[in-house]
Design a protein around this motif. Structure first.
Motif, PDB file in Angstrom:
ATOM      1  N   VAL A 205      41.613  48.503  70.948  1.00  0.00           N
ATOM      2  CA  VAL A 205      40.621  47.442  71.140  1.00  0.00           C
ATOM      3  C   VAL A 205      39.895  47.147  69.831  1.00  0.00           C
ATOM      4  O   VAL A 205      39.704  45.979  69.458  1.00  0.00           O
ATOM      5  N   ILE A 206      39.503  48.193  69.117  1.00  0.00           N
ATOM      6  CA  ILE A 206      38.803  48.020  67.835  1.00  0.00           C
ATOM      7  C   ILE A 206      39.687  47.304  66.825  1.00  0.00           C
ATOM      8  O   ILE A 206      39.226  46.433  66.082  1.00  0.00           O
ATOM      9  N   LYS A 207      40.972  47.636  66.824  1.00  0.00           N
ATOM     10  CA  LYS A 207      41.926  46.998  65.905  1.00  0.00           C
ATOM     11  C   LYS A 207      42.386  45.630  66.409  1.00  0.00           C
ATOM     12  O   LYS A 207      43.174  44.961  65.745  1.00  0.00           O
ATOM     13  N   LYS A 208      41.890  45.230  67.582  1.00  0.00           N
ATOM     14  CA  LYS A 208      42.226  43.940  68.197  1.00  0.00           C
ATOM     15  C   LYS A 208      43.730  43.786  68.451  1.00  0.00           C
ATOM     16  O   LYS A 208      44.285  42.694  68.352  1.00  0.00           O
ATOM     17  N   ASP A 211      44.253  42.909  74.380  1.00  0.00           N
ATOM     18  CA  ASP A 211      43.222  42.103  75.004  1.00  0.00           C
ATOM     19  C   ASP A 211      42.817  42.794  76.310  1.00  0.00           C
ATOM     20  O   ASP A 211      43.676  43.203  77.093  1.00  0.00           O
TER      21      ASP A 211
END
Length: 324
Positions: A205-208, A211
């Motif tokens: 999630v932090i590294k995108k 989703d």
């Protein structure tokens, strides 16, 4: 002269290689814990067996992709790390007692049958690792459910089932919620520790890379459906289902696979809803206590329809008034 390529024309720093590398990093906590856990529960023999199992599936997946692409005169794509990810996810879906040669067979099936025969990365219609897992379940059901070694005499009948299986069969989990969250129980190599899985998911999630629309919708709808279908509204019952089996693993690491999940925002919500409903149906009304793998594969097949229904309206297009 300008050479105009086909769309899309938007460039991003993320590449297939960087995405797969991030997924590998995110899978390391649960992989390391899975090796430690079997070592802790049953001795160093099974800790080493878990580590070798992961290496075998990864090496076989990479080798299968390389050999197939060489034979068919295709571009070699092993350096995008997608085969490594497939091997890791497959291994983490296996019990540590699983035979090596059967794991290698499953790895070859994942790459050659599910992935390469349909055109390679980006063309496969289902998650290769899950496709191979279902193939192994159908072919070697006994080995795929042998979560406890037969040579460990200290395991009695009361504790010989995974927490989710015990909950389904006898109405009570064989492990506490704390043990299930930390991973102090047997299961597949990668599904036992919810803490390790959430740590890896947080990294993605932090590294995108992923989703949250799919996993959060999946878990929310599943929570509602499992209580409605079972008629049990007890919070401990719900938490056991959330922490048991491969639900968290599937929601964050398999349902979010780029190739086999919708690309539209609305489609991701629909996808998550379908996953939640089907998983609850399989767990309550099916013969198995699991159901995550089958739910994801079935919904993978629905993705083309979901995307057809959820295509966003083109900019400037409005509905006609009065039917004109």
């Amino acid at each position: 002269m300008y050479h105009v390529s086909s769309s899309p024309h938007v460039k991003a720093k993320m590449t297939t290689q960087s995405i797969m590398r991030d997924v590998i990093i995110a899978l390391l906590p649960t992989s390391i814990f899975g090796i430690y856990n079997y070592n802790h529960l049953f001795g160093i023999k099974y800790g080493i067996h878990s580590a070798i199992l992961i290496l075998i599936t990864v090496i076989t997946c990479v080798a299968s992709e390389y050999i197939y692409e060489k034979i068919t005169d295709m571009e070699v794509t092993i350096f995008d790390y997608s085969a490594v990810v497939t091997g890791m996810i497959l291994a983490l879906n296996l019990p540590a007692t699983f035979p090596y040669w059967k794991a290698a067979l499953g790895s070859a099936f994942a790459i050659i049958i599910v992935k390469q025969l349909f055109g390679g990365l980006g063309q496969n219609f289902m998650n290769p690792a899950l496709g191979a897992r279902c193939f192994l379940v159908l072919s070697f059901a006994g080995d795929m459910t042998a979560f406890y070694p037969t040579d460990v005499t200290r395991i009695d009948a009361a504790t010989s089932a995974t927490p989710l299986t015990a909950l389904k069969n006898v109405g009570e989990s064989s492990a506490s919620l704390l043990d299930m969250f930390l991973g102090n129980h047997a299961g597949t190599i990668g599904e036992t520790s919810i803490a390790a899985l959430l740590l890896g998911a947080l990294y993605l999630v932090i590294k995108k890379v992923i989703d949250l629309r799919i996993p959060l919708t999946y878990l929310a709808v599943f929570s509602v459906c499992i209580m409605l279908f079972s008629g049990n509204q007890d919070i401990q019952f719900l938490l056991t289902h959330l922490c048991g089996g491969g639900l968290i693993f599937g929601a964050f690491f398999m349902a979010t696979d780029y190739t086999t999940s919708p690309i539209t925002k609305r489609g991701r919500y629909i996808f998550g809803i379908c996953l939640g409903v089907l998983t609850a149906v399989f767990r309550v009304f099916g013969n198995t206590a699991e159901g995550v793998s089958y739910a994801i594969i079935f919904c993978n097949l629905l993705v083309p329809l979901i995307e057809k229904w959820s295509v966003p309206r083109a900019f400037g297009v409005v509905k006609r008034k009065g039917g004109r």
